[in-house]
Enzyme design. Sequence first.
Site, PDB file in Angstrom:
ATOM      1  CB  SER A 142     -11.729   8.982  40.602  1.00 21.02           C
ATOM      2  OG  SER A 142     -10.912   9.950  41.227  1.00 21.02           O
ATOM      3  CE1 TYR A 156     -14.724  13.002  38.432  1.00 20.93           C
ATOM      4  CE2 TYR A 156     -13.573  12.631  40.498  1.00 20.93           C
ATOM      5  CZ  TYR A 156     -13.636  12.496  39.126  1.00 20.93           C
ATOM      6  OH  TYR A 156     -12.621  11.850  38.447  1.00 20.93           O
TER       7      TYR A 156
HETATM    8  N1  LIG Z   1      -7.469  13.332  35.004  1.00 17.78           N
HETATM    9  C1  LIG Z   1      -7.499  12.926  36.260  1.00 17.78           C
HETATM   10  O1  LIG Z   1      -6.728  13.419  37.113  1.00 17.78           O
HETATM   11  C2  LIG Z   1      -8.463  11.835  36.670  1.00 17.78           C
HETATM   12  C3  LIG Z   1      -8.325  11.289  37.953  1.00 17.78           C
HETATM   13  C4  LIG Z   1      -9.196  10.287  38.343  1.00 17.78           C
HETATM   14  C5  LIG Z   1     -10.173   9.830  37.467  1.00 17.78           C
HETATM   15  N2  LIG Z   1     -10.287  10.381  36.230  1.00 17.78           N
HETATM   16  C6  LIG Z   1     -11.344   9.867  35.341  1.00 17.78           C
HETATM   17  O2  LIG Z   1     -10.781   9.502  34.098  1.00 17.78           O
HETATM   18  C7  LIG Z   1     -11.817   9.495  33.097  1.00 17.78           C
HETATM   19  C8  LIG Z   1     -11.302  10.174  31.849  1.00 17.78           C
HETATM   20  O3  LIG Z   1     -11.154  11.567  32.083  1.00 17.78           O
HETATM   21  P1  LIG Z   1      -9.877  12.411  31.638  1.00 17.78           P
HETATM   22  O4  LIG Z   1      -9.130  12.762  32.849  1.00 17.78           O
HETATM   23  O5  LIG Z   1      -9.185  11.741  30.528  1.00 17.78           O
HETATM   24  O6  LIG Z   1     -10.602  13.774  31.163  1.00 17.78           O
HETATM   25  P2  LIG Z   1     -10.829  14.405  29.722  1.00 17.78           P
HETATM   26  O7  LIG Z   1     -11.764  15.541  29.935  1.00 17.78           O
HETATM   27  O8  LIG Z   1      -9.514  14.691  29.093  1.00 17.78           O
HETATM   28  O9  LIG Z   1     -11.558  13.240  28.909  1.00 17.78           O
HETATM   29  C9  LIG Z   1     -12.896  12.863  29.199  1.00 17.78           C
HETATM   30  C10 LIG Z   1     -13.620  12.545  27.892  1.00 17.78           C
HETATM   31  O10 LIG Z   1     -14.973  12.144  28.190  1.00 17.78           O
HETATM   32  C11 LIG Z   1     -15.824  12.724  27.194  1.00 17.78           C
HETATM   33  N3  LIG Z   1     -17.211  12.807  27.656  1.00 17.78           N
HETATM   34  C12 LIG Z   1     -17.726  13.673  28.566  1.00 17.78           C
HETATM   35  N4  LIG Z   1     -19.054  13.501  28.684  1.00 17.78           N
HETATM   36  C13 LIG Z   1     -19.377  12.494  27.841  1.00 17.78           C
HETATM   37  C14 LIG Z   1     -20.606  11.855  27.508  1.00 17.78           C
HETATM   38  N5  LIG Z   1     -21.766  12.242  28.078  1.00 17.78           N
HETATM   39  N6  LIG Z   1     -20.598  10.849  26.614  1.00 17.78           N
HETATM   40  C15 LIG Z   1     -19.435  10.477  26.010  1.00 17.78           C
HETATM   41  N7  LIG Z   1     -18.248  11.052  26.266  1.00 17.78           N
HETATM   42  C16 LIG Z   1     -18.228  12.054  27.171  1.00 17.78           C
HETATM   43  C17 LIG Z   1     -15.205  14.095  26.953  1.00 17.78           C
HETATM   44  O11 LIG Z   1     -15.662  14.685  25.751  1.00 17.78           O
HETATM   45  C18 LIG Z   1     -13.718  13.769  26.972  1.00 17.78           C
HETATM   46  O12 LIG Z   1     -13.244  13.475  25.667  1.00 17.78           O
HETATM   47  C19 LIG Z   1     -13.019  10.173  33.757  1.00 17.78           C
HETATM   48  O13 LIG Z   1     -13.960   9.182  34.157  1.00 17.78           O
HETATM   49  C20 LIG Z   1     -12.432  10.853  34.978  1.00 17.78           C
HETATM   50  O14 LIG Z   1     -13.375  11.016  36.019  1.00 17.78           O
HETATM   51  C21 LIG Z   1      -9.456  11.373  35.804  1.00 17.78           C
END
Ligand SMILES: NC(=O)c1ccc[n+]([C@@H]2O[C@H](COP(=O)([O-])OP(=O)(O)OC[C@H]3O[C@@H](n4cnc5c(N)ncnc54)[C@H](O)[C@@H]3O)[C@@H](O)[C@H]2O)c1
Length: 280
Positions: A142, A156
Site C-alpha cells: 500500500s 495496517y
Molecule cells: N482500496 C484501497 O484504497 C487500497 C489501498 C492500498 C492498498 N490496498 C490493498 O489492496 C488489497 C486488496 O484490497 P481491496 O482494496 O480490494 O479491498 P476489498 O475488501 O474490496 O478486497 C479484499 C479481499 O480480501 C479478502 N480477504 C480478507 N481476509 C482474507 C483472508 N484471511 N484470506 C483470504 N481472503 C481474504 C476479502 O474477503 C476481500 O474479498 C489489500 O491488500 C489492501 O490492503 C487497498
Amino acid sequence: MDELTGRVAVVTGAASGIGRAIAERCLDAGMRVALVDVELDSLTRTAHELDPAGSRTLTRQVDVRDPAQVEHLAAAVVAHFGAVHLLCNNAGVDAGGPFVDISDATWRWVMDVNFFGVVNGCRAFLPALRASGEGHIVNTASMAAVNAGMRTMAPYIGSKFAVLGVSENLAVELAESDPGIGVSVLLPGGVQTRMTDSERNRPADVPPSDDPLRQSVVDGIRSATARDGLDPSDVAVAVLDAVRDRSFYILTHREPALEAIAQRLEWMRTNAQPLPRVLR
Ligand SMILES: NC(=O)c1ccc[n+]([C@@H]2O[C@H](COP(=O)([O-])OP(=O)(O)OC[C@H]3O[C@@H](n4cnc5c(N)ncnc54)[C@H](O)[C@@H]3O)[C@@H](O)[C@H]2O)c1
C-alpha cells in the site's frame, strides 16, 4: 513474463476490489485463473460473473492466514491447471484504533492476513513457479508502506511496511537464485473497493473498531476514496503491465508516493520537524 496467454494466475482476495479486477484482467489476457478468497458467496458470484462457463477458472475458499490451507491450494492449482506462472498475494484487511487500545487479537489478525498471507503464498507457490521455469509474484502492499502518517492505523501500516521489506528482499534473492521469476510490489493509494468495510471478515476474537477517532479516520478514507479513488480496473492494468515489463515497484499514485518517499528521506536527513504531512 511478456507472454500471458495460456498461462496460469492465482489471485488471493479475488472476490472483491483490486483482486477481482486483477483476475478479470488476467482472463482478458487469455490466462487461466485460480480465484481465492475467504468469502465463499462473493467468490462464487465473482467466478460466475467473470467466467460463466467455468472453463478457465478455479475457485477455492482459503484463509491466507493458514499456511496449511495455502499449501493445499498450491497443490490443487497445479493438479487442476498443470502449472502456475503468476501469483498475486493481494488479500488484505484493516483494523486499528488509538495505539494503546489496539487489542492483541487485532494486531495478529491484520499481520496474519496482510503479512503472513503474503509469506504463506510465496513459500507455498515458489516450488511450482520454479517448476514452470518462468513466473512472477505480485505482493500487494500500500502507499501506507511509504507514508506512516495516518492515525489509528498502526497494524495496517506495520503490515504493509513488512510486505514492502520482504518483497524487496525476495526480489534480490530471486534475481540470484531464480532469474526466471520476477517480483513486483503494488503500492496503491485510494482505490474504490470494500477495504473500509474489511471488518466484515473480522474473526470473533477481534473487537470492533468503534473508537470515535478511528471511526472518523475510516469515514475520512471512505469519503476521500469514493470521491478521488482509482477504479480497481486501472490498478489491474498497472499490475499486468508490471508483470509483462518485470517492473518491481507498481506506483498507481506515482506523484504522491514519490512525494511521501522524498519527505521521509528529508526527515531522515535532517530530523527536522514537523513530521511528514499525511498524503493519500
Ligand atoms: N482500496 C484501497 O484504497 C487500497 C489501498 C492500498 C492498498 N490496498 C490493498 O489492496 C488489497 C486488496 O484490497 P481491496 O482494496 O480490494 O479491498 P476489498 O475488501 O474490496 O478486497 C479484499 C479481499 O480480501 C479478502 N480477504 C480478507 N481476509 C482474507 C483472508 N484471511 N484470506 C483470504 N481472503 C481474504 C476479502 O474477503 C476481500 O474479498 C489489500 O491488500 C489492501 O490492503 C487497498
